[in-house]
Scaffold this active site. Sequence first.
Site, mmCIF file in Angstrom:
data_model
loop_
_atom_site.group_PDB
_atom_site.id
_atom_site.type_symbol
_atom_site.label_atom_id
_atom_site.label_comp_id
_atom_site.label_asym_id
_atom_site.label_seq_id
_atom_site.Cartn_x
_atom_site.Cartn_y
_atom_site.Cartn_z
ATOM 1 N N ALA A 1 0.774 -1.354 -0.173
ATOM 2 C CA ALA A 1 0.028 -0.055 0.050
ATOM 3 C C ALA A 1 0.777 1.259 0.031
ATOM 4 C CB ALA A 1 -0.829 -0.035 1.087
ATOM 5 N N GLY A 2 1.900 1.409 -1.027
ATOM 6 C CA GLY A 2 2.665 2.643 -1.076
ATOM 7 C C GLY A 2 2.112 3.319 -2.118
ATOM 8 N N HIS B 1 -9.612 35.217 -4.070
ATOM 9 C CA HIS B 1 -10.920 34.948 -3.325
ATOM 10 C C HIS B 1 -11.641 34.573 -4.769
ATOM 11 C CE1 HIS B 1 -14.523 34.025 -1.350
ATOM 12 N NE2 HIS B 1 -15.196 34.547 -2.317
ATOM 13 N N ILE C 1 2.645 3.553 -5.441
ATOM 14 C CA ILE C 1 2.397 2.833 -6.783
ATOM 15 C C ILE C 1 0.991 1.920 -6.345
ATOM 16 C CG2 ILE C 1 2.916 0.931 -8.299
ATOM 17 C CD1 ILE C 1 5.775 2.233 -8.244
ATOM 18 N N VAL D 1 6.160 -3.377 -4.100
ATOM 19 C CA VAL D 1 6.671 -3.360 -2.518
ATOM 20 C C VAL D 1 8.000 -2.282 -2.488
ATOM 21 C CG1 VAL D 1 5.531 -5.622 -2.036
ATOM 22 C CG2 VAL D 1 7.909 -5.475 -3.063
HETATM 23 P P1 FAD Z 1 15.433 6.339 -14.227
HETATM 24 O O1 FAD Z 1 14.119 7.138 -14.636
HETATM 25 O O2 FAD Z 1 15.222 4.943 -13.760
HETATM 26 O O3 FAD Z 1 16.480 6.414 -15.374
HETATM 27 C C1 FAD Z 1 17.524 5.525 -15.734
HETATM 28 C C2 FAD Z 1 17.819 5.207 -17.085
HETATM 29 O O4 FAD Z 1 19.148 4.521 -17.116
HETATM 30 C C3 FAD Z 1 16.954 4.049 -17.537
HETATM 31 O O5 FAD Z 1 16.215 4.578 -18.669
HETATM 32 C C4 FAD Z 1 17.907 2.972 -18.054
HETATM 33 O O6 FAD Z 1 17.338 2.102 -18.935
HETATM 34 C C5 FAD Z 1 19.314 3.687 -18.039
HETATM 35 N N1 FAD Z 1 20.214 2.476 -17.751
HETATM 36 C C6 FAD Z 1 20.371 1.770 -16.762
HETATM 37 N N2 FAD Z 1 21.587 1.153 -16.605
HETATM 38 C C7 FAD Z 1 22.390 1.565 -17.692
HETATM 39 C C8 FAD Z 1 23.318 1.413 -18.555
HETATM 40 N N3 FAD Z 1 24.345 0.639 -17.895
HETATM 41 N N4 FAD Z 1 23.697 1.878 -19.688
HETATM 42 C C9 FAD Z 1 22.972 2.873 -20.062
HETATM 43 N N5 FAD Z 1 21.443 3.028 -19.639
HETATM 44 C C10 FAD Z 1 21.197 2.507 -18.492
HETATM 45 N N6 FAD Z 1 8.306 9.975 -9.339
HETATM 46 C C11 FAD Z 1 7.722 11.190 -9.220
HETATM 47 O O7 FAD Z 1 8.486 12.146 -8.522
HETATM 48 N N7 FAD Z 1 6.508 11.462 -9.404
HETATM 49 C C12 FAD Z 1 5.702 10.561 -9.783
HETATM 50 O O8 FAD Z 1 4.509 10.701 -10.203
HETATM 51 C C13 FAD Z 1 6.341 9.185 -9.891
HETATM 52 N N8 FAD Z 1 5.546 8.285 -10.426
HETATM 53 C C14 FAD Z 1 6.021 6.716 -10.870
HETATM 54 C C15 FAD Z 1 5.136 5.734 -11.240
HETATM 55 C C16 FAD Z 1 5.738 4.694 -11.482
HETATM 56 C C17 FAD Z 1 4.735 3.541 -11.634
HETATM 57 C C18 FAD Z 1 6.942 4.390 -10.977
HETATM 58 C C19 FAD Z 1 7.608 2.974 -11.318
HETATM 59 C C20 FAD Z 1 7.961 5.412 -10.676
HETATM 60 C C21 FAD Z 1 7.296 6.672 -10.367
HETATM 61 N N9 FAD Z 1 8.252 7.821 -10.127
HETATM 62 C C22 FAD Z 1 7.498 8.984 -9.734
HETATM 63 C C23 FAD Z 1 9.409 7.505 -9.813
HETATM 64 C C24 FAD Z 1 10.459 7.916 -10.762
HETATM 65 O O9 FAD Z 1 10.115 7.416 -11.857
HETATM 66 C C25 FAD Z 1 12.058 7.807 -10.527
HETATM 67 O O10 FAD Z 1 12.443 8.373 -9.436
HETATM 68 C C26 FAD Z 1 12.886 8.828 -11.544
HETATM 69 O O11 FAD Z 1 12.556 7.964 -13.121
HETATM 70 C C27 FAD Z 1 14.291 8.369 -11.187
HETATM 71 O O12 FAD Z 1 15.073 8.932 -12.238
HETATM 72 P P2 FAD Z 1 16.615 8.798 -12.623
HETATM 73 O O13 FAD Z 1 17.034 9.283 -13.565
HETATM 74 O O14 FAD Z 1 17.463 8.626 -11.337
HETATM 75 O O15 FAD Z 1 16.530 7.082 -13.250
HETATM 76 P P1 NAD Z 2 6.664 2.214 -1.748
HETATM 77 O O1 NAD Z 2 7.945 2.099 -0.801
HETATM 78 O O2 NAD Z 2 6.025 3.515 -1.763
HETATM 79 O O3 NAD Z 2 5.669 1.367 -0.883
HETATM 80 C C1 NAD Z 2 5.800 -0.093 -0.885
HETATM 81 C C2 NAD Z 2 4.821 -0.532 0.183
HETATM 82 O O4 NAD Z 2 5.043 -1.956 0.318
HETATM 83 C C3 NAD Z 2 5.175 -0.409 1.761
HETATM 84 O O5 NAD Z 2 4.058 0.320 2.250
HETATM 85 C C4 NAD Z 2 5.811 -1.431 2.292
HETATM 86 O O6 NAD Z 2 5.556 -1.584 4.012
HETATM 87 C C5 NAD Z 2 4.919 -2.644 1.483
HETATM 88 N N1 NAD Z 2 5.500 -3.897 1.409
HETATM 89 C C6 NAD Z 2 6.848 -4.187 1.387
HETATM 90 N N2 NAD Z 2 7.031 -5.703 1.315
HETATM 91 C C7 NAD Z 2 6.070 -6.037 1.467
HETATM 92 C C8 NAD Z 2 5.184 -7.331 1.325
HETATM 93 N N3 NAD Z 2 6.083 -8.390 1.195
HETATM 94 N N4 NAD Z 2 3.941 -7.748 1.408
HETATM 95 C C9 NAD Z 2 3.057 -6.371 1.734
HETATM 96 N N5 NAD Z 2 3.617 -5.177 1.572
HETATM 97 C C10 NAD Z 2 4.959 -4.996 1.612
HETATM 98 O O7 NAD Z 2 7.147 1.530 -2.961
HETATM 99 P P2 NAD Z 2 6.190 1.637 -4.270
HETATM 100 O O8 NAD Z 2 4.839 1.809 -4.286
HETATM 101 O O9 NAD Z 2 6.359 0.191 -5.081
HETATM 102 O O10 NAD Z 2 6.991 2.663 -5.111
HETATM 103 C C11 NAD Z 2 8.360 2.836 -5.572
HETATM 104 C C12 NAD Z 2 8.906 3.948 -5.377
HETATM 105 O O11 NAD Z 2 8.265 4.797 -6.673
HETATM 106 C C13 NAD Z 2 8.612 4.873 -4.316
HETATM 107 O O12 NAD Z 2 10.115 5.111 -3.729
HETATM 108 C C14 NAD Z 2 8.051 6.174 -4.642
HETATM 109 O O13 NAD Z 2 8.755 7.206 -4.343
HETATM 110 C C15 NAD Z 2 8.401 6.193 -6.333
HETATM 111 N N6 NAD Z 2 6.640 6.558 -7.054
HETATM 112 C C16 NAD Z 2 6.630 7.686 -6.628
HETATM 113 C C17 NAD Z 2 5.259 8.229 -7.120
HETATM 114 C C18 NAD Z 2 5.083 9.572 -6.800
HETATM 115 O O14 NAD Z 2 5.885 10.649 -6.232
HETATM 116 N N7 NAD Z 2 3.519 10.085 -7.062
HETATM 117 C C19 NAD Z 2 4.347 7.339 -7.684
HETATM 118 C C20 NAD Z 2 4.817 5.966 -7.908
HETATM 119 C C21 NAD Z 2 5.969 5.529 -7.727
#
Ligand code: FAD
Ligand code: NAD
Length: 478
Positions: A188-189, A450, A191, A276
């Site tokens: 329940a995080g 407002h 995602i 998770v």
């Molecule tokens: P990434 O975006 O992961 O980019 C890294 C890139 O490096 C990848 O494209 C990968 O292919 C590439 N790479 C890896 N290894 C190599 C290599 N050896 N050579 C070349 N390329 C390589 N964050 C928010 O702030 N707001 C949100 O609403 C939000 N929603 C999300 C929803 C979901 C479903 C998920 C999964 C994540 C979400 N996040 C959100 C988190 C956000 O996507 C990440 O925090 C962010 O993308 C991290 O950016 P980064 O540049 O560090 O890495």
């Molecule tokens: P999260 O860390 O937000 O939540 C994971 C949840 O899973 C936690 O509540 C944890 O206690 C629970 N959990 C862990 N192991 C478990 C198990 N075995 N069984 C049941 N529950 C378990 O992680 P996420 O939702 O996977 O998201 C990953 C990352 O992506 C987060 O760090 C978040 O910052 C980023 N993200 C951000 C946004 C946004 O900014 N709106 C949206 C999506 C993802």
Amino acid sequence: MSQQFDLVVIGGGPGGYEAAIRAAQLGFKVACIEKRKLNGKPSLGGTCLNVGCIPSKALLDSSHRYEATVHELDEHGITTGEVSFDLEKILARKDKVVEQLTGGVAQLLKGNGIEWLQGSGRLLAGKKVEFTPFEGEVQTLEPKYVILATGSVPVNIQVAPIDEDLIVDSTGALSFPEVPKRLGVIGAGVIGLELGSVWRRLGSEVVVFEALDSFLPMADKALAKEYQKILKKQGLDIRLNAKVAGTEVNGREVTLKYSEAGVEKSQAFDKVIVCVGRKPYTESLLSEDSGIKVTDRGFVEVNDQCLTSVEGVYAIGDLVRGPMLAHKAMEEGVMAVERIHGHAAQINYDTIISVIYTHPEVAWVGLTEEQAAEKGHTVKTGQFPFAVNGRALAAGESAGFVKFVADEKTDRLLGMHVIGPAASDIVHQGMIALEFVSSVEDLQLMTFGHPTYSEVVHEAALSVDGRAIHAIQRKRKK
Ligand code: FAD
Ligand code: NAD
């Protein structure tokens, strides 16, 4: 490779591509290595644009419009015929948004004279970078600086192995070909709540299994409590203290075995999403003699300015400590480049905002009431509901509140917590206030427009001292 680069960025996600652009602006000769392919084509933008922030928000928006059309128009006196949706079109729209944005990043790199090297990068000893292109010879680059920006990948759990069909991670959950009737969500995080909400709005019965016994422990307690109540009313079945022990696939069904408050149970689903958490991605990134130190949790070790254990090599974003958020990755990329250039750039990690893009949205910045007390502050708080705000009532968006946490002795603002309409935008008012070390009085003395949702910000600040106008205040400051 004949070309000599000043800076090589490994990873073209939000952290990496913003670093590359800022470096090009400062006159560096830059290459950005990215190995991702989307639908068979090389793609920039990382997790965020391809399978994260953007596609999830596109689905949140489409599913919210559908739900609002079904449930909210009648109240406004608008009559519709039978309302339905076409999932294929919803998914195609999401893919189009992704394509537009990832293509835009490619244009930005090109326009800034940045070389996009399509393939994998690996850091070798002496700050050298090995580049393995999708096609062609392996090359060794010898840049002056390197930024590691390879992001993160989902955490897998043995009790629910991903099969990309019935048991999926967040990426699979962005493209279900049909709406699952029964959807299990593990975690329940952020995602779990966002994607669980998408599919619930489109018709799934959603059960969310959370191992911890508290809901959203990182959020302010009052906010988490209100949020849980609203999600429950919407039909999201969140089970706390529910530990998944195993999954069994039988035909087109997954049976999830779990214990809830110590009692063994099981339930069948059509799809299960495992969300998770995520872990830093360093696979094939570092040669053994690269000199880069990695923590026992797999994060690349960096200092406050994102410098690694090797001079001239920086690491940013999800690959390093701190919240895994796109905006944090972006600012770290820019900070690293500014540092390389000799500027004294520094991120204020205390003012990074958190948002959950459900409806209502939830957002916060700074300390929760509990954290402030733990840090030794004598805490005072103020809270004001959207329920009596004119704009919110006019829009039918009256759920939620704004809460301020402040220091009693100094009046300094410590945190802002919002649940309600436009929370993701409203929270930036708190971010700016924290950044400028505002007192609560500073906000009290400002004139808010407002009728706006932001008037709730003003009233919440006033209520810290019992001065809110549109509420009967028991404790009053003269
Ligand atoms: P990434 O975006 O992961 O980019 C890294 C890139 O490096 C990848 O494209 C990968 O292919 C590439 N790479 C890896 N290894 C190599 C290599 N050896 N050579 C070349 N390329 C390589 N964050 C928010 O702030 N707001 C949100 O609403 C939000 N929603 C999300 C929803 C979901 C479903 C998920 C999964 C994540 C979400 N996040 C959100 C988190 C956000 O996507 C990440 O925090 C962010 O993308 C991290 O950016 P980064 O540049 O560090 O890495
Ligand atoms: P999260 O860390 O937000 O939540 C994971 C949840 O899973 C936690 O509540 C944890 O206690 C629970 N959990 C862990 N192991 C478990 C198990 N075995 N069984 C049941 N529950 C378990 O992680 P996420 O939702 O996977 O998201 C990953 C990352 O992506 C987060 O760090 C978040 O910052 C980023 N993200 C951000 C946004 C946004 O900014 N709106 C949206 C999506 C993802």
